[in-house]
Design an enzyme around this catalytic site. Structure first.
Site, PDB file in Angstrom:
ATOM      1  N   SER A 116      29.959  36.180  60.828  1.00 31.03           N
ATOM      2  CA  SER A 116      30.525  35.752  59.463  1.00 31.03           C
ATOM      3  C   SER A 116      31.968  35.210  59.613  1.00 31.03           C
ATOM      4  O   SER A 116      32.492  36.043  60.338  1.00 31.03           O
ATOM      5  CB  SER A 116      30.250  36.840  58.596  1.00 31.03           C
ATOM      6  OG  SER A 116      30.990  36.729  57.331  1.00 31.03           O
ATOM      7  N   TYR A 140      32.287  45.304  55.381  1.00 28.08           N
ATOM      8  CA  TYR A 140      31.238  44.087  55.698  1.00 28.08           C
ATOM      9  C   TYR A 140      31.808  43.478  57.061  1.00 28.08           C
ATOM     10  O   TYR A 140      31.052  43.208  58.065  1.00 28.08           O
ATOM     11  CB  TYR A 140      31.189  43.506  54.554  1.00 28.08           C
ATOM     12  CG  TYR A 140      30.053  42.270  55.127  1.00 28.08           C
ATOM     13  CD1 TYR A 140      28.812  42.409  55.515  1.00 28.08           C
ATOM     14  CD2 TYR A 140      30.755  40.988  55.212  1.00 28.08           C
ATOM     15  CE1 TYR A 140      28.033  41.249  55.961  1.00 28.08           C
ATOM     16  CE2 TYR A 140      29.987  39.583  55.616  1.00 28.08           C
ATOM     17  CZ  TYR A 140      28.957  39.998  56.089  1.00 28.08           C
ATOM     18  OH  TYR A 140      28.091  38.836  56.441  1.00 28.08           O
ATOM     19  N   LYS A 144      30.559  43.354  61.341  1.00 33.46           N
ATOM     20  CA  LYS A 144      30.053  41.982  61.849  1.00 33.46           C
ATOM     21  C   LYS A 144      31.073  41.876  63.141  1.00 33.46           C
ATOM     22  O   LYS A 144      30.602  41.292  64.240  1.00 33.46           O
ATOM     23  CB  LYS A 144      30.171  40.618  60.986  1.00 33.46           C
ATOM     24  CG  LYS A 144      29.240  40.725  59.898  1.00 33.46           C
ATOM     25  CD  LYS A 144      27.929  40.673  60.591  1.00 33.46           C
ATOM     26  CE  LYS A 144      26.906  40.844  59.681  1.00 33.46           C
ATOM     27  NZ  LYS A 144      25.338  40.303  60.047  1.00 33.46           N
TER      28      LYS A 144
END
Ligand code: WQD
Length: 321
Positions: A116, A140, A144
């Site tokens: 991402s 988050y 990643k």
């Protein structure tokens, strides 16, 4: 020669399954159905379960003779990750590690990973290259980036060949049945306001951008799916590990997106400019040279395609409900 697509019943995963099946690949989807829907998976078997279930993974690899994995199953809400980081580390990092253990045991060395632009945090550059330092702002984004490190270390340790695909702002759908059911991003959030008879909200009008609103690189989910297919085919052809941005290399401001929504829907989209949302970078636009050169991939669908297909899917879901 079968590709396992984890998260294959989700919004992005189902597009990837469809693109790979249409290209003639043998595919098996795996999804825990926490947000996915089984009827989104067409043309490939669906195994229901989690990437945290090692025994299920071993069985699936053996039964379907899996030779490559596209790993999309993950949690993706930034705010939720701040509230419950352990959940995000378990789902996104332990899930990846479990899957890589299964790959190692089954001698599967081809791996495409859903990463991402959230790995970059607040990039202070005009175009974000894959070399722009990653300083994620949320658990988050951290999960990643850690995922990319784990794959890099597996390449050194046992020859995993992985492609990390850093998605920018994904939107649109290839058909109504595959539309994004979530209302977490700008385009569906504007649709929801319009349907409620309210004004769209613009989070901050005083950013250092030409119209004062945040700029993002919106990319059609069908283009995202095409990039996964290109990555999988490159690995099948012997390609080495790489990290790629997937965007259009073109920025659109919040006001520009809302204007396109007005054009597509025919609604009055006069917005309310409200407070900034904490943690929003002013501008995040991908440099796309590396994926063009490495995989021969260029996004082809424009913002109007994204908004029109998203609006069509939104209305179909509403009318079907
Ligand atoms: C886009 C712009 C908002 C709603 C997030 C994740 C990122 C990635 C994609 C997974 C921002 C503004 C929004 C609204 C607005 N996810 N906005 N009014 O924040 O760029 O990226 O989703 O990989 O990791 O962070 O996307 O769609 O939430 O917002 O003004 O009602 O629209 O402030 O500038 P974002 P978004």
């Amino acid at each position: 020669m079968t590709w396992l697509v984890t998260g294959g019943a989700g919004y992005i995963g189902a597009h990837v399954v469809r693109a790979m099946v249409e290209d003639g690949a043998a595919v098996v989807a795996l999804d825990d159905l926490s947000t996915g829907a089984p009827d989104r998976v067409q043309g490939a078997p669906l195994v229901t379960g989690s990437v945290l279930d090692r025994e299920l993974l071993d069985r699936t690899f053996a039964q379907h003779a899996v030779t490559g994995v596209v790993h999309i199953a993950a949690k993706k809400q930034v705010g939720e990750s701040v509230a419950d980081p352990l959940f995000y580390y378990r789902e996104n990092v332990t899930g990846l590690v479990t899957l890589l253990e299964a790959c190692r045991a089954a001698e599967v060395d081809r791996f495409v990973f859903s990463s991402s632009a959230a790995t970059y945090g607040l990039p202070d550059v005009d175009l974000v290259t894959e070399e722009t330092p990653g300083v994620p702002l949320s658990p988050y984004g951290e999960t990643k980036l850690v995922g990319e490190w784990v794959m890099r270390d597996c390449a050194t340790a046992f020859g995993l060949r992985s492609m990390a695909l850093r998605y920018f702002n994904v939107a649109g759908s290839a058909s109504d049945e595959l539309a994004d059911p979530g209302i977490f991003n700008l385009i569906p959030m504007v649709f929801r306001e319009l349907e409620a008879g309210s004004r769209p909200k613009v989070f901050g009008g005083d950013y250092p951008t030409p119209d004062g609103t945040c700029i993002r690189d919106y990319v059609h989910v069908a283009d995202i799916a095409a990039a996964h297919l290109a990555a999988a085919r490159a690995l099948d052809g012997g390609a080495d590990s790489a990290t790629y941005n997937i965007g259009r290399g073109e920025g659109s401001s919040v006001l520009e997106v809302i204007e396109v929504i007005g054009k597509v829907t025919g609604r009055d989209v006069t917005p309310d400019v409200v407070e900034r949302r904490p943690g929003d970078p002013a501008r995040v636009v991908a440099a796309v040279d590396r994926i063009r050169e490495g995989l021969g991939f260029t996004a082809t669908r424009d913002l109007e395609d994204m908004v029109a297909s998203a609006w069509s899917g939104w209305r179909a879901a509403r009318d079907g409900a």
